[in-house]
Write an enzyme that holds these catalytic residues in place. Structure first.
Site, mmCIF file in Angstrom:
data_model
loop_
_atom_site.group_PDB
_atom_site.id
_atom_site.type_symbol
_atom_site.label_atom_id
_atom_site.label_comp_id
_atom_site.label_asym_id
_atom_site.label_seq_id
_atom_site.Cartn_x
_atom_site.Cartn_y
_atom_site.Cartn_z
ATOM 1 N N GLY A 103 28.318 33.943 88.022
ATOM 2 C CA GLY A 103 29.570 34.589 88.396
ATOM 3 C C GLY A 103 30.010 35.508 87.276
ATOM 4 O O GLY A 103 29.561 35.373 86.131
ATOM 5 N N GLN B 222 35.891 40.096 82.113
ATOM 6 C CA GLN B 222 34.708 39.924 81.264
ATOM 7 C C GLN B 222 33.986 41.243 81.009
ATOM 8 O O GLN B 222 33.130 41.311 80.122
ATOM 9 C CB GLN B 222 33.725 38.941 81.908
ATOM 10 N N CYS C 248 29.259 30.234 80.021
ATOM 11 C CA CYS C 248 30.014 31.452 80.340
ATOM 12 C C CYS C 248 29.407 32.616 79.567
ATOM 13 O O CYS C 248 29.145 32.475 78.376
ATOM 14 C CB CYS C 248 31.477 31.249 79.939
ATOM 15 N N LEU C 249 29.210 33.748 80.240
ATOM 16 C CA LEU C 249 28.642 34.911 79.564
ATOM 17 C C LEU C 249 29.533 35.383 78.421
ATOM 18 O O LEU C 249 29.060 36.027 77.490
ATOM 19 C CB LEU C 249 28.427 36.063 80.557
ATOM 20 N N HIS D 194 35.901 28.445 88.017
ATOM 21 C CA HIS D 194 35.610 29.045 86.710
ATOM 22 C C HIS D 194 35.969 30.539 86.723
ATOM 23 O O HIS D 194 36.630 31.037 85.798
ATOM 24 C CB HIS D 194 34.115 28.830 86.393
ATOM 25 N N GLU D 195 35.543 31.246 87.774
ATOM 26 C CA GLU D 195 35.800 32.694 87.839
ATOM 27 C C GLU D 195 37.286 32.976 88.052
ATOM 28 O O GLU D 195 37.843 33.902 87.466
ATOM 29 C CB GLU D 195 34.962 33.348 88.944
ATOM 30 N N HIS E 187 39.184 32.997 84.898
ATOM 31 C CA HIS E 187 39.099 34.239 84.109
ATOM 32 C C HIS E 187 40.192 35.237 84.508
ATOM 33 O O HIS E 187 40.633 36.035 83.692
ATOM 34 C CB HIS E 187 37.735 34.913 84.308
HETATM 35 NI NI NI Z 1 32.883 32.645 82.501
#
Ligand code: NI
Length: 179
Positions: A47, A52, A100-101, A142-143, A146
């Site tokens: 995701g 991000q 997480c990226l 999670h997304e 963000h």
């Molecule tokens: Ni993330």
């Protein structure tokens, strides 16, 4: 399309609530969505949320490709969520691993609702209503986080499981496999 630069922890863009998207069909929004999908695939994320990639907008893309070694495992089709709202439909929580990226390398165990309902718009601006369980529900939460300036570390009950990849393989993954 273009691969976008990913903001990592410490960048304030990850810590502020994102703005709702007003004109979903606008070419710059459509291009951003395409670029987010390409960026997610390039970095093998499941995701990606717009903050991000340095855009403080309420857009998230999710996709989990089928694992060729485990074709029967569920996967998540490409889903674009714009201006989403999340409603937990159970009190039941489950703890599982997340990464997480924007927090490279580290992973940890995070409690999430096992089932959620999502009210959002799709990339054409049409209302989108879906119910998600287990892993898909986890990724959505999670997304969504963000988009509110929250990262998975904020959700951990303790940092005792916070782990680098090599140590994950050495001390955690094996134990999970053993049962
Ligand atoms: Ni993330």
């Amino acid at each position: 399309m273009a691969i976008l630069k990913v903001a990592v922890l410490g960048n304030p863009v990850l810590r502020v609530p994102a703005e709702p998207v007003k004109n979903i069909p606008a070419p710059e929004i459509q291009r951003l969505i395409d670029d987010m999908i390409e960026t997610m695939r390039e970095y093998r994320g499941i995701g990606l949320a717009a903050p991000q990639v340095h855009r403080s907008l309420q857009i998230a893309v999710i996709e989990e490709e089928k694992d060729p070694d485990a074709p029967k495992e569920p996967s998540s089709p490409l889903t674009v969520l714009i201006n989403p709202r999340i409603i937990p439909v159970t009190d039941q929580m489950a703890e599982d691993w997340e990464g997480c990226l924007s927090i490279p390398e580290l992973r940890g165990k995070v409690p999430r609702f096992k089932e959620v309902e999502v009210q959002a718009h799709d990339r054409r601006g049409k209302p989108l209503h879906l119910k998600a369980t287990d892993f898909f529900a986890r990724v959505i939460q999670h997304e969504y986080d963000h988009l509110t300036g929250t990262v998975f570390l904020d959700r951990m009950k303790s940092f005792e499981t916070l782990t680098y990849p090599a140590e994950y393989g050495r001390f955690w993954a094996r134990h999970e496999d053993e049962g």
